[in-house]
Design a protein around this motif. Structure first.
Motif, PDB file in Angstrom:
ATOM      1  N   VAL A 140      -0.487   9.731  -4.955  1.00  0.00           N
ATOM      2  CA  VAL A 140      -0.195   9.458  -3.548  1.00  0.00           C
ATOM      3  C   VAL A 140       1.155   8.747  -3.516  1.00  0.00           C
ATOM      4  O   VAL A 140       1.336   7.744  -4.211  1.00  0.00           O
ATOM      5  CB  VAL A 140      -1.259   8.558  -2.904  1.00  0.00           C
ATOM      6  N   LEU A 141       2.107   9.268  -2.736  1.00  0.00           N
ATOM      7  CA  LEU A 141       3.440   8.686  -2.665  1.00  0.00           C
ATOM      8  C   LEU A 141       3.650   8.113  -1.271  1.00  0.00           C
ATOM      9  O   LEU A 141       3.594   8.848  -0.277  1.00  0.00           O
ATOM     10  CB  LEU A 141       4.503   9.749  -2.968  1.00  0.00           C
ATOM     11  N   THR A 142       3.862   6.805  -1.217  1.00  0.00           N
ATOM     12  CA  THR A 142       3.947   6.142   0.087  1.00  0.00           C
ATOM     13  C   THR A 142       5.331   5.534   0.309  1.00  0.00           C
ATOM     14  O   THR A 142       6.110   5.354  -0.631  1.00  0.00           O
ATOM     15  CB  THR A 142       2.896   5.026   0.197  1.00  0.00           C
ATOM     16  N   THR A 143       5.593   5.197   1.570  1.00  0.00           N
ATOM     17  CA  THR A 143       6.906   4.661   1.919  1.00  0.00           C
ATOM     18  C   THR A 143       6.975   3.152   1.723  1.00  0.00           C
ATOM     19  O   THR A 143       8.040   2.560   1.802  1.00  0.00           O
ATOM     20  CB  THR A 143       7.224   4.958   3.396  1.00  0.00           C
ATOM     21  N   ASP A 144       5.801   2.528   1.536  1.00  0.00           N
ATOM     22  CA  ASP A 144       5.772   1.081   1.298  1.00  0.00           C
ATOM     23  C   ASP A 144       4.523   0.823   0.463  1.00  0.00           C
ATOM     24  O   ASP A 144       3.761   1.750   0.187  1.00  0.00           O
ATOM     25  CB  ASP A 144       5.722   0.327   2.637  1.00  0.00           C
TER      26      ASP A 144
ATOM     27  N   ASP B 173       2.951  -0.736   8.026  1.00  0.00           N
ATOM     28  CA  ASP B 173       3.717   0.457   8.387  1.00  0.00           C
ATOM     29  C   ASP B 173       3.837   1.478   7.270  1.00  0.00           C
ATOM     30  O   ASP B 173       4.577   2.443   7.387  1.00  0.00           O
ATOM     31  CB  ASP B 173       5.116   0.049   8.863  1.00  0.00           C
ATOM     32  N   SER B 174       3.121   1.242   6.179  1.00  0.00           N
ATOM     33  CA  SER B 174       3.218   2.159   5.053  1.00  0.00           C
ATOM     34  C   SER B 174       2.667   3.533   5.442  1.00  0.00           C
ATOM     35  O   SER B 174       1.635   3.639   6.089  1.00  0.00           O
ATOM     36  CB  SER B 174       2.411   1.589   3.885  1.00  0.00           C
ATOM     37  N   GLN B 175       3.405   4.570   5.060  1.00  0.00           N
ATOM     38  CA  GLN B 175       2.957   5.922   5.385  1.00  0.00           C
ATOM     39  C   GLN B 175       2.955   6.784   4.129  1.00  0.00           C
ATOM     40  O   GLN B 175       3.705   6.539   3.195  1.00  0.00           O
ATOM     41  CB  GLN B 175       3.896   6.563   6.407  1.00  0.00           C
ATOM     42  N   ILE B 176       2.091   7.799   4.157  1.00  0.00           N
ATOM     43  CA  ILE B 176       2.026   8.717   3.011  1.00  0.00           C
ATOM     44  C   ILE B 176       3.059   9.818   3.216  1.00  0.00           C
ATOM     45  O   ILE B 176       3.032  10.531   4.221  1.00  0.00           O
ATOM     46  CB  ILE B 176       0.607   9.293   2.868  1.00  0.00           C
ATOM     47  N   LYS B 177       3.996   9.913   2.255  1.00  0.00           N
ATOM     48  CA  LYS B 177       5.059  10.917   2.394  1.00  0.00           C
ATOM     49  C   LYS B 177       4.738  12.188   1.627  1.00  0.00           C
ATOM     50  O   LYS B 177       5.021  13.290   2.085  1.00  0.00           O
ATOM     51  CB  LYS B 177       6.390  10.331   1.910  1.00  0.00           C
ATOM     52  N   HIS B 178       4.185  12.015   0.426  1.00  0.00           N
ATOM     53  CA  HIS B 178       3.757  13.183  -0.342  1.00  0.00           C
ATOM     54  C   HIS B 178       2.402  12.894  -0.961  1.00  0.00           C
ATOM     55  O   HIS B 178       2.077  11.745  -1.249  1.00  0.00           O
ATOM     56  CB  HIS B 178       4.701  13.486  -1.518  1.00  0.00           C
ATOM     57  N   VAL B 179       1.666  13.979  -1.187  1.00  0.00           N
ATOM     58  CA  VAL B 179       0.468  13.893  -2.029  1.00  0.00           C
ATOM     59  C   VAL B 179       0.622  14.967  -3.089  1.00  0.00           C
ATOM     60  O   VAL B 179       1.024  16.092  -2.782  1.00  0.00           O
ATOM     61  CB  VAL B 179      -0.813  14.106  -1.196  1.00  0.00           C
ATOM     62  N   ILE B 180       0.348  14.585  -4.323  1.00  0.00           N
ATOM     63  CA  ILE B 180       0.325  15.587  -5.378  1.00  0.00           C
ATOM     64  C   ILE B 180      -1.110  15.718  -5.847  1.00  0.00           C
ATOM     65  O   ILE B 180      -1.757  14.724  -6.204  1.00  0.00           O
ATOM     66  CB  ILE B 180       1.262  15.200  -6.539  1.00  0.00           C
ATOM     67  N   ALA B 181      -1.619  16.956  -5.787  1.00  0.00           N
ATOM     68  CA  ALA B 181      -2.997  17.192  -6.208  1.00  0.00           C
ATOM     69  C   ALA B 181      -3.008  18.382  -7.143  1.00  0.00           C
ATOM     70  O   ALA B 181      -2.448  19.438  -6.795  1.00  0.00           O
ATOM     71  CB  ALA B 181      -3.896  17.445  -4.998  1.00  0.00           C
ATOM     72  N   ASP B 182      -3.589  18.216  -8.302  1.00  0.00           N
ATOM     73  CA  ASP B 182      -3.629  19.277  -9.310  1.00  0.00           C
ATOM     74  C   ASP B 182      -2.220  19.764  -9.637  1.00  0.00           C
ATOM     75  O   ASP B 182      -1.997  20.929  -9.948  1.00  0.00           O
ATOM     76  CB  ASP B 182      -4.489  20.445  -8.783  1.00  0.00           C
ATOM     77  N   GLY B 183      -1.230  18.871  -9.510  1.00  0.00           N
ATOM     78  CA  GLY B 183       0.152  19.226  -9.820  1.00  0.00           C
ATOM     79  C   GLY B 183       0.878  19.950  -8.708  1.00  0.00           C
ATOM     80  O   GLY B 183       2.029  20.329  -8.868  1.00  0.00           O
ATOM     81  N   TYR B 184       0.211  20.158  -7.577  1.00  0.00           N
ATOM     82  CA  TYR B 184       0.872  20.791  -6.432  1.00  0.00           C
ATOM     83  C   TYR B 184       1.374  19.709  -5.486  1.00  0.00           C
ATOM     84  O   TYR B 184       0.677  18.724  -5.226  1.00  0.00           O
ATOM     85  CB  TYR B 184      -0.090  21.733  -5.700  1.00  0.00           C
ATOM     86  N   LEU B 185       2.559  19.944  -4.972  1.00  0.00           N
ATOM     87  CA  LEU B 185       3.202  18.952  -4.106  1.00  0.00           C
ATOM     88  C   LEU B 185       2.937  19.285  -2.635  1.00  0.00           C
ATOM     89  O   LEU B 185       3.124  20.430  -2.215  1.00  0.00           O
ATOM     90  CB  LEU B 185       4.715  18.952  -4.367  1.00  0.00           C
ATOM     91  N   PHE B 186       2.485  18.310  -1.899  1.00  0.00           N
ATOM     92  CA  PHE B 186       2.277  18.484  -0.459  1.00  0.00           C
ATOM     93  C   PHE B 186       3.121  17.451   0.273  1.00  0.00           C
ATOM     94  O   PHE B 186       3.042  16.252  -0.018  1.00  0.00           O
ATOM     95  CB  PHE B 186       0.801  18.316  -0.103  1.00  0.00           C
ATOM     96  N   ASP B 187       3.968  17.916   1.194  1.00  0.00           N
ATOM     97  CA  ASP B 187       4.876  17.020   1.920  1.00  0.00           C
ATOM     98  C   ASP B 187       4.298  16.695   3.296  1.00  0.00           C
ATOM     99  O   ASP B 187       3.721  17.560   3.942  1.00  0.00           O
ATOM    100  CB  ASP B 187       6.237  17.703   2.122  1.00  0.00           C
ATOM    101  N   TYR B 188       4.471  15.463   3.720  1.00  0.00           N
ATOM    102  CA  TYR B 188       4.014  15.085   5.057  1.00  0.00           C
ATOM    103  C   TYR B 188       5.131  14.427   5.833  1.00  0.00           C
ATOM    104  O   TYR B 188       6.012  13.791   5.252  1.00  0.00           O
ATOM    105  CB  TYR B 188       2.788  14.171   4.959  1.00  0.00           C
ATOM    106  N   GLU B 189       5.028  14.612   7.129  1.00  0.00           N
ATOM    107  CA  GLU B 189       6.075  14.103   8.005  1.00  0.00           C
ATOM    108  C   GLU B 189       5.963  12.584   8.117  1.00  0.00           C
ATOM    109  O   GLU B 189       4.876  12.031   8.229  1.00  0.00           O
ATOM    110  CB  GLU B 189       5.876  14.709   9.388  1.00  0.00           C
ATOM    111  N   ILE B 190       7.083  11.940   8.096  1.00  0.00           N
ATOM    112  CA  ILE B 190       7.099  10.489   8.244  1.00  0.00           C
ATOM    113  C   ILE B 190       7.579  10.162   9.649  1.00  0.00           C
ATOM    114  O   ILE B 190       8.604  10.662  10.094  1.00  0.00           O
ATOM    115  CB  ILE B 190       8.074   9.870   7.209  1.00  0.00           C
ATOM    116  N   LYS B 191       6.798   9.340  10.339  1.00  0.00           N
ATOM    117  CA  LYS B 191       7.221   8.958  11.688  1.00  0.00           C
ATOM    118  C   LYS B 191       8.173   7.772  11.584  1.00  0.00           C
ATOM    119  O   LYS B 191       7.999   6.909  10.713  1.00  0.00           O
ATOM    120  CB  LYS B 191       6.003   8.555  12.526  1.00  0.00           C
ATOM    121  N   ALA B 192       9.125   7.759  12.506  1.00  0.00           N
ATOM    122  CA  ALA B 192      10.053   6.641  12.514  1.00  0.00           C
ATOM    123  C   ALA B 192       9.286   5.364  12.773  1.00  0.00           C
ATOM    124  O   ALA B 192       8.296   5.361  13.496  1.00  0.00           O
ATOM    125  CB  ALA B 192      11.096   6.851  13.598  1.00  0.00           C
ATOM    126  N   LYS B 193       9.723   4.288  12.180  1.00  0.00           N
ATOM    127  CA  LYS B 193       9.005   3.022  12.365  1.00  0.00           C
ATOM    128  C   LYS B 193       9.079   2.579  13.812  1.00  0.00           C
ATOM    129  O   LYS B 193      10.062   2.833  14.514  1.00  0.00           O
ATOM    130  CB  LYS B 193       9.608   1.947  11.449  1.00  0.00           C
TER     131      LYS B 193
END
Lengths: 459, 564
Positions: free
Chosen positions: B410-414, B420-440
């Protein structure tokens, strides 16, 4: 457990109380009361000492041992804790209504010690209640005898562990309506009810034999015996035949009461109590001779066809014929003033104070198989006691304090507005039931009927 | 046995119109979806390898779904896709101890003609220990919502009656992969009776559970004898026995759904009598039974949810003394409820979470509430990672960031539990999933951005959900400082549109949120919509109770904008 294990337990601060839970036992000296012992007459200006949950001494001028609290009951009345032989208070489930025989079902599995009805019963002086399965089935589940130790969240703490097993049977309109008319299976008639009981017991005899055969065969070398199917339903019926369980049978009409007496005699069953028993007065000598008596309403009838032929003299007639007779509530409301219900036997039947009081104390205790333990004020019995401000059979009386095992669980002076043990974190106002569902004999069966409950009172 | 897990890949192939004989060695990829590389290097990120360890600036190398290295001096292969992790915080991928996401309840079998409600066949009475969650699972929007919340591995639990079937463990990797990690991990059980047949109540269920269990034990004894002694009657081997075999031999635990203290005690009672291994799940109210659970040594999954604070917020200042006393009790009960997880930690019980019946979008907020009320961040992270891995017997491959473990991150911004920490990417089984980050949300302080944004008017919206697309109109009006309005939607009860008032309208910067109530077949569902306003368009998501969240797009009708 050997010594070293005890040491380890102490050292590690572990508690093994979950396995062999000890319920609270209290000590108290109640001074100068009018003591209604029920079995040994009325004693004026008498003291009762309870120590570690047991009545130690009944007499004059007793003094409290060190550390034992004294309650001054001058001018007040002390009677044994009231026992309700028919109740559904403290149960999460009342009816497993889905089969004509559900003897494998146990009310002890679904006891809810936090139900407010238990506290309300205590406030009416009731210390023991018989939490029964409902009357939807010919042979319902096994009941639980409860001691009202309010304040615990552990069901085991309120189950009276030294009470014998009891089971619910039901005759007449309820089981025939649920199974015959509701589901199109036996029993559709009173004859069907009898057949279900007889077939059940005969199957239980075969079941016992199958297991006995297997057990003896499998002890032989080189045997090819295989275990029969396990069946708790039949095992429980076999336990009834072996005299290990007391039957408490919901019944109204004299013919069906007499029918069950005959079935019991055919199967050598003597531990049998009739519940409701509105036409019991017609077969009172038979009930007295062959059974452990009847537990009846004081004056409640005409809520459906089979209870039209009723009388408020029922309890008195049964009693006069020598049947053990108790007055029960079957209601979370009536349970709060069973002493009024008992008093009605004086208005209808002219019973003595002791006879009336016995109907809500020692008689129900005998029917539940616990009369050696509770039901009267005698040395050696459990310290279940109630203090009333005037005679408990007076219409003006108000219960003041209720003790179970010498522990005070109700005191009118310490009665808070909100006695709930559990409060929902998300509900501002919780459901309150004032009038509806004063009895719950047919609870959990609503979905089995096509017609609404308004047509029939489902008692 | 069919495997719906594989269904997605079959459908993909069919859509492509290609007959691919060997997926692994396909020469071309006309869909354009095949990834260029299965190697990733996340460079110079703050990595928290396991609960309780401080974050260390490192690089993580991933190859073919496995963590190939964690450190500062890694040699990065040429084919690795580089992700600059300088501003990112990396945690082990979360593991959901029990989940119903992606699970579709199998159709009830038809009742036989000679059906007797007092003695129904096991399958109809909800006794189906042979069923597997694998057959009921498909990657759907609810699964995606969980992944978006950081979950990379789920223990999926089948739907059904008192003995629903076997749970399984899946990784939330690519939709076309076979994502199964382990089958038959637990037997899902509950106190739910069957409607209108035996057993109908919790009392009946307990009796029937004993019956099923003890008869499985007897069948085992009989069939052992049958296979060793000649002349023995053939044992009655049925589906129920086959499904219970590993349970009575104690290699598969029973996962009992028990939300209240009384239900927990009932499950413990059955366990004590019968001796199976027990996992308690769906725990909501359990403070009073912590010592009992501890001494029984059972495994515990608490609901990743805290009670709603609606009742607390509805309390009024000018109430009478009696009512205030009641308020105090509700408040006390609420405070206790949110402090329970912390009590488990104090008692030294390693627990995990279940998300069954939980809205995935609220999990982060609920965990923060638990942390604010006594649960340590380390214990919270352990409940999401190492504890469930150990419970599942998968500590070797899951739960921490270590070389050789499955690439679930799990890759977070904080740092994880920061406001205000948000999840930016999740890697599962070696696959990368990108998620939108909302402005603070700085807008609230400045208040300027909100001023430029007009939301009053009629918005035409469209949504997409598995049930099809929906459309309608949201009308928003300003009333004083608040917004009110209505929404029209496709009536779930039939054809035509239904209208409902919208509530909780909030405009914060450019983010707009509101909710409305739908009554579908007697079930009250709260639908929540949140999104970002950009000029006259609104781009957001609609979350429908526990059913998942779906895209929601709306456009402000010009004519009305002009009027306001």
């Amino acid at each position: 457990m050997n010594k070293i294990n005890y040491f380890l337990v102490a050292l590690l601060g572990l508690s093994f109380s979950f396995a062999s839970a000890q319920t609270p036992k209290g000590s108290v000296l109640i001074k100068n009361a009018t003591v209604l012992t029920v079995t040994k007459g009325t004693l004026q200006n008498t003291d009762v000492l309870v120590q570690d949950g047991i009545i130690k001494k009944v007499g004059a001028n007793l003094s409290a041992p060190a550390g034992v609290e004294t309650v001054d009951a001058t001018g007040k009345y002390l009677m044994p804790g009231i026992i309700d032989a028919h109740s559904h208070v403290g149960l999460d489930v009342v009816n497993e209504a889905t089969s004509p025989i559900t003897s494998e079902v146990q009310m002890k599995d679904v006891v809810n010690p936090t139900e407010i009805g238990i506290y309300r019963a205590l406030a009416g002086g009731v210390t023991v209640s018989h939490a029964m399965h409902g009357s939807a089935n010919v042979i319902g589940g096994q009941n639980a005898t409860l001691k009202h130790r309010w304040g615990t969240k552990n069901p085991n703490d309120i189950i009276m562990m030294d009470a014998p097993r009891t089971i619910k049977f039901a005759l007449g309109e309820n089981p025939t309506r649920v199974h015959g008319r509701g589901n199109g299976i036996q029993p559709r008639s009173r004859m069907g009810v009898e057949a279900v009981i007889r077939n059940g017991f005969n199957e239980a005899i075969q079941y016992q034999k199958a297991w006995a055969d297997y057990n003896s065969a499998s002890a032989q070398k080189g045997n090819t015996a295989t275990a029969p199917k396990y069946n708790e339903r039949l095992q429980t019926l076999a336990d009834i035949l072996d005299g290990k369980i007391i039957i408490h049978c919901h019944s109204y009409r004299a013919d069906e009461i007499y029918m069950l007496i005959n079935v019991a005699r055919d199967f050598n069953i003597s531990k049998l109590v009739f519940q409701h028993t509105n036409e019991g007065f017609k077969v009172a000598p038979e009930i007295a001779k062959y059974t452990m008596g009847a537990s009846v309403f004081a004056d409640w009838w005409a809520y459906k066809f089979e209870v039209y032929y009723s009388t408020a003299f029922n309890a008195a007639i049964l009693n006069a014929n020598g049947a053990i007779t108790s007055i029960n509530s079957d209601s979370a409301e009536l349970i709060r003033h069973l002493y009024h219900e008992a008093a009605k036997t004086q208005r209808y039947g002219g019973m003595t104070d002791d006879e009336s009081l016995a109907m809500i104390t020692i008689n129900p205790a005998r029917q539940l198989g616990i009369s050696e333990l509770v039901g009267s004020i005698e040395e050696g019995k459990q310290g279940d006691l109630v203090i009333f401000d005037s005679h408990p059979l007076s219409v003006y009386t108000v219960p003041q304090m209720t003790f179970v095992d010498g522990v005070k669980y109700f005191d009118i002076k310490e009665d808070k507005n909100d006695q709930r043990l559990t409060v929902s974190p998300t509900e501002m106002v919780e459901d309150v039931y004032l009038h509806q569902q004063t009895e719950r004999c047919m609870q959990d069966t609503e979905h089995l009927f096509e017609m609404a409950g308004t047509l029939f009172n489902q008692n | 046995m069919k495997r719906t897990l594989l269904k997605a890949s079959v459908i993909c192939m069919m859509l492509g119109g290609w007959m691919i004989s060997s997926v692994g060695f396909a020469q071309s990829d006309p869909t354009g979806k095949k990834r260029i590389t299965s190697s990733y290097a996340i460079t110079n990120a703050t990595v928290f390898t396991e609960p309780g360890k401080a974050g260390v600036k490192s690089t993580i190398l991933i190859q073919d779904g496995v963590i190939a290295g964690v450190g500062t001096n890694l040699s990065i292969p040429k084919e690795a896709k580089l992700i600059a992790g300088d501003s990112l915080f990396i945690y082990p991928g979360f593991i959901d101890g029990a989940s119903s996401a992606g699970i579709t309840k199998p159709k009830d079998p038809e009742r036989p003609e000679n059906f007797v409600s007092s003695n129904p066949p096991d399958e109809i009475a909800g006794i189906t220990p042979w069923r597997s969650a694998v057959d009921q699972f498909a990657m759907d929007s609810k699964v995606e919502d969980l992944r978006k919340s950081g979950f990379t591995v789920l223990q999926i639990v089948p739907e059904g009656g008192m003995i629903a079937g076997k749970a399984a463990i899946v990784v939330l990797g690519h939709e076309t992969s076979s994502n199964l990690i382990k089958e038959n991990t637990a037997l899902a059980a509950s106190f739910r009776g069957s409607r209108g047949m035996y057993p109908g109540t919790a009392a009946g269920v307990m009796a029937k559970f004993r019956d099923v269990y003890k008869n499985a034990e007897l069948t085992k004894i009989n069939s052992d004898k049958y296979s060793s002694v000649s002349g023995v009657k053939r044992p009655a081997i049925d589906d129920t026995f086959l499904g219970m075999k590993e349970v009575i031999s104690k290699s598969t635990p029973v996962m009992f759904s028990a939300s209240s203290e009384l239900e927990i005690r009932r499950a413990l009672k059955l366990q004590k009598e019968l001796g199976f291994n027990l996992i308690l799940t769906d725990l909501e109210n359990y403070e009073g039974v912590i010592p009992e659970m501890k001494s029984a040594g059972v495994k515990i999954l608490i609901k990743a949810e805290v009670p709603e604070d609606k009742a607390i917020k509805a309390q009024k200042e000018d109430a009478s003394e009696d009512v205030k006393a009641q308020y105090a009790r509700v408040k006390e009960s609420f405070d206790k409820a949110i402090a329970q997880a912390g009590k488990l930690e104090v008692a030294g019980i390693p627990f995990s979470f279940t998300t069954v019946g939980v809205k995935s979008g609220d999990i982060g907020k609920s965990l923060k509430t638990m942390i604010d009320n006594g649960l340590s961040e380390t214990a919270a992270l352990a409940a999401l990672t190492t504890n469930p891995a150990a419970m599942m017997g998968l500590s070797r491959e899951l739960g921490t960031i270590e070389k050789g473990k499955m690439a679930n991150l799990v890759l977070t911004t904080d740092t994880l539990f920061k406001e205000d920490s948000q999840i930016k990417h999740v890697i599962a089984d070696g696959y990368l999933f990108d998620y939108e980050i909302k402005a603070k949300k700085k807008a609230a302080e400045a208040g300027n951005e909100t001023k430029g944004i007009k939301i009053a008017g009629n918005w035409d919206y469209i949504t997409e959900s598995p049930a099809g697309s929906g459309a309608g109109v949201v009308s928003i009006k300003k009333e004083g400082n608040d917004y009110v309005g209505t929404i029209t939607y496709d009536d779930p009860a039939g054809s035509g549109k239904a209208t409902a008032p919208i509530k909780d309208v909030k405009l914060d910067g450019s983010s707009l949120s509101f909710a409305f109530d739908v009554n579908a077949e007697g079930m009250a569902i709260v639908v929540e919509i949140s999104g970002t306003v950009n000029g006259v368009s609104l781009d957001g998501t609609m979350s429908v109770g526990q059913f998942g969240s779906f895209p929601f797009e709306a456009t402000l009708t010009p004519s009305l904008t002009a009027k306001l």
